[in-house]
Design an enzyme around this catalytic site. Structure first.
Site, PDB file in Angstrom:
ATOM      1  N   HIS A 193       0.824  -1.206   0.000  1.00 15.29           N
ATOM      2  CA  HIS A 193       0.000   0.000   0.000  1.00 15.29           C
ATOM      3  C   HIS A 193       0.856   1.253   0.000  1.00 15.29           C
ATOM      4  CE1 HIS A 193      -4.036  -1.639   0.886  1.00 15.29           C
ATOM      5  NE2 HIS A 193      -4.330  -0.526   0.256  1.00 15.29           N
ATOM      6  N   GLU A 414       4.654 -11.737 -20.562  1.00 17.78           N
ATOM      7  CA  GLU A 414       5.094 -11.764 -19.165  1.00 17.78           C
ATOM      8  C   GLU A 414       5.900 -13.016 -18.862  1.00 17.78           C
ATOM      9  OE1 GLU A 414       1.812  -9.772 -16.579  1.00 17.78           O
ATOM     10  OE2 GLU A 414       0.819 -11.157 -17.940  1.00 17.78           O
ATOM     11  N   ASP A 438       6.271  -9.199 -14.247  1.00 19.42           N
ATOM     12  CA  ASP A 438       6.264 -10.662 -14.279  1.00 19.42           C
ATOM     13  C   ASP A 438       7.380 -11.211 -15.158  1.00 19.42           C
ATOM     14  OD1 ASP A 438       4.309 -11.770 -12.524  1.00 19.42           O
ATOM     15  OD2 ASP A 438       2.793 -10.747 -13.716  1.00 19.42           O
ATOM     16  N   CYS A 485       4.276  -2.180 -20.294  1.00 18.44           N
ATOM     17  CA  CYS A 485       3.322  -1.662 -19.307  1.00 18.44           C
ATOM     18  C   CYS A 485       3.689  -2.066 -17.875  1.00 18.44           C
ATOM     19  CB  CYS A 485       1.898  -2.107 -19.631  1.00 18.44           C
ATOM     20  SG  CYS A 485       1.662  -3.878 -19.476  1.00 18.44           S
TER      21      CYS A 485
HETATM   22  C1  PEP Z   1       3.497  -6.895 -15.260  1.00 23.21           C
HETATM   23  O1  PEP Z   1       3.579  -8.065 -14.879  1.00 23.21           O
HETATM   24  O2  PEP Z   1       4.487  -6.203 -15.578  1.00 23.21           O
HETATM   25  C2  PEP Z   1       2.185  -6.238 -15.338  1.00 23.21           C
HETATM   26  C3  PEP Z   1       2.036  -5.055 -15.902  1.00 23.21           C
HETATM   27  O3  PEP Z   1       1.136  -6.890 -14.762  1.00 23.21           O
HETATM   28  P1  PEP Z   1       0.897  -6.919 -13.160  1.00 23.21           P
HETATM   29  O4  PEP Z   1       1.943  -6.064 -12.522  1.00 23.21           O
HETATM   30  O5  PEP Z   1      -0.478  -6.422 -12.937  1.00 23.21           O
HETATM   31  O6  PEP Z   1       1.052  -8.376 -12.876  1.00 23.21           O
HETATM   32 MG    MG Z   2       1.787  -9.242 -14.678  1.00 28.02          MG
END
Ligand code: PEP
Ligand code: MG
Length: 539
Positions: A193, A414, A438, A485
């Protein structure tokens, strides 16, 4: 390790989770109240009344702080309201009252009731286990109220300070005043958080900094929320200079606007990562990652089709370009309403798109709802699946999305297997979006939530960049967009390197956009390519 006194400068390392540099005196958060030896109960009625009054005082305090936060920060107000509801839980009260009837005094009865609820939550694992810390915070507040001592929480010294804590509960973070310059915690990870709320407020933050446990109140420290470096023993004058530089830098960045471009005009779209319409900010060129599972994390009942249509339409109405990610459930983001069984290796198990193997209706309903929200709002929805591992999975997902009239279908990269076959994935889908959080975890076999493995998770390492390059090259050859992302996209130091590798968009927490825009504008595309070559070589 001795306490760190305000003598010569020394450096401490933590995990930078919210960018910005600042400096000032540090202050620790008031600790939890010490539970005295149990008192024999002579008047059960009076003790029961203390239980009720303590819980009511905690809930009332949280509601008051929520009302105060509501104007400036809706997300913080929602967190405080959710905590007030936890303190109001009749089952919790009943359990504490039973404790009194069994002979415990009010503080001990409250302590025991909260501890039992915490155990139940921790046993659920993942995201819900992280929420167990919320119950500890409520317990300390309730016990303090029952003992008649001040509730623990953020100090209010009347001057700006860096808040240092073992960990910060949502209630602490949500109730922070404007005198807090930065957050430093001993525990916590990139998904805590502290990290999420600090980024939301643009407050520099460093977590997982073991050395911070030894900081002494009043010591001047400087904090770099991007690199995670903390320097202790700086002078008051140095601190003032760092703050001045930081405000000048923020003012300069705040004045930037417009689309992402390198110095010679090569476009790299700047997009936002959001969990709901409430996270939207008036910057960026659209939404590159709408994490739909964030809408339903605490739900015990599956969200209805209509409920989903409304939530998606809220975002489509506000922003013309949105990439919706279908539910990424499992491991660090369990969705209780799915009722998935516990697994020995959840990060390697049924998560993301793999949930479809056991519960295909969930994806069908979600795709129906996204398509309907796009129809109602006239938006062009882009949809992507998380945790795609093979071209076959990408093809099956694309078929189901296109059958519903969804305009653009993509796959997240990922898993290293997906990056290695990026060219084949792009025969099936219209775009790729690289989730570096990931992808780092699976490339380096390092749990993304593990504070001690932060160096292995650093996306600037050549092996991860090589995978990004593979995807970008496949995109260039196919004439299709390939973006990033994960959190790496919001790192201003990495942005030119990612652009140099050939990615076409960067999607990030809204607060990161100005610094990334600025970093891109400082280099020509050829310079970005040279930076990328150096990074791939590990130079
Ligand atoms: C990632 O794995 O980089 C991603 C954008 O997804 P999350 O962080 O929601 O798993
Ligand atoms: Mg992810």
């Amino acid at each position: 390790m001795p306490d760190l006194q305000p003598s010569g400068p020394a450096s401490l390392a933590g995990l930078g989770v919210s960018p910005g540099r600042t400096a000032g005196p540090c202050l620790r958060m008031a600790g939890p109240p010490a539970l005295p030896a149990p008192n024999p109960v002579t008047d059960t009625g009076a003790e029961l009344a203390v239980v009720g009054q303590a819980l009511e005082a905690v809930a009332e305090d949280l509601r008051r702080r929520s009302a105060a936060a509501a104007g400036a920060d809706r997300g913080a107000a929602e967190i405080l309201d959710a905590l007030a509801m936890m303190a109001d839980d009749p089952m919790l009260k009943e359990e504490a009252e039973q404790g009194v009837r069994d002979g415990l005094d009010a503080p001990h009865a409250l302590d025991a009731a909260f501890a039992r609820h915490r155990e139940a939550l921790a046993a659920l694992g993942g995201y819900l286990a992280e929420r167990a810390a919320d119950l500890d915070d409520l317990k300390h507040r309730a016990v303090a109220a029952a003992l008649g001592v001040p509730m623990p929480g953020v100090p209010s010294p009347g001057h700006p300070f860096v808040l240092v804590a073992e960990d910060l509960s949502p209630a602490d973070t949500a109730g922070l005043g404007t005198d807090v310059l930065a957050l430093v915690t001993v525990k916590g990870g990139p998904t805590s958080h502290t990290a999420i709320l600090a980024r939301g407020r643009g407050l520099p933050a460093v977590v997982a900094c073991a050395g911070a446990a030894h900081l002494v109140d009043g010591t001047y420290i400087s904090v770099d929320g991007a690199t995670g470096e903390i320097v202790t023993g700086v002078t008051e004058e140095d601190a003032a200079r760092v703050r001045e530089q930081d405000s000048a830098e923020r003012a300069r960045l705040a004045a930037t606007s417009g689309p992402g471009r390198t110095a010679d005009g090569h476009p790299v779209k700047l997009l936002l990562n959001i969990g709901s319409a409430a996270d939207l900010r008036p910057d960026g060129e659209g939404v590159g990652l709408f994490r739909t599972e964030f809408l339903f994390l605490d739900r015990k009942q599956a969200p209805t089709y209509e409920e989903q249509v409304t939530a998606y339409a809220d975002v489509f109405t506000a922003v013309p370009y949105v990439v919706v990610r279908t539910l990424d459930a499992g491991t660090d983001k369990p969705l209780p309403f799915l009722g998935l069984p516990e697994e020995p290796n959840p990060a390697l198990g049924i998560r993301g798109l793999r949930v479809d193997r056991v519960l295909p209706d969930v994806l069908d309903t979600q795709l129906d709802a996204i398509a309907e929200a796009a129809r109602r709002t006239g938006a062009e929805a882009w949809v992507m699946a998380p945790m795609v591992s093979t071209p076959g999975e990408a093809a099956a997902f694309a078929r189901r999305a296109r059958a519903r009239g969804i305009a653009r279908v993509g796959a997240m990269v990922e898993v290293p297997a997906a990056a290695l076959l990026a060219d084949r994935l792009l025969r099936e889908v219209d775009f790729l979006s690289i989730g570096t959080n990931d992808l780092s975890q699976y490339t380096y076999a390092a749990d993304r939530q593990h504070p001690a493995l932060a160096d292995l998770l650093d996306p600037a390492q050549p092996a991860l960049l090589r995978l990004v390059e593979l995807c970008a090259e496949a995109g260039r050859a196919a004439g299709k967009p390939v973006g990033v992302c994960g959190e790496a996209a919001g790192d201003a130091r990495l942005a030119p390197i990612l652009a140099g590798l050939g990615v076409t968009s960067l999607s990030m927490a809204p607060v990161c956009v100005p610094a990334v825009r600025d970093a891109l504008a400082r280099h020509t595309l050829e310079e970005c390519r040279e930076l990328a070559r150096a990074a791939l070589d590990g130079r």
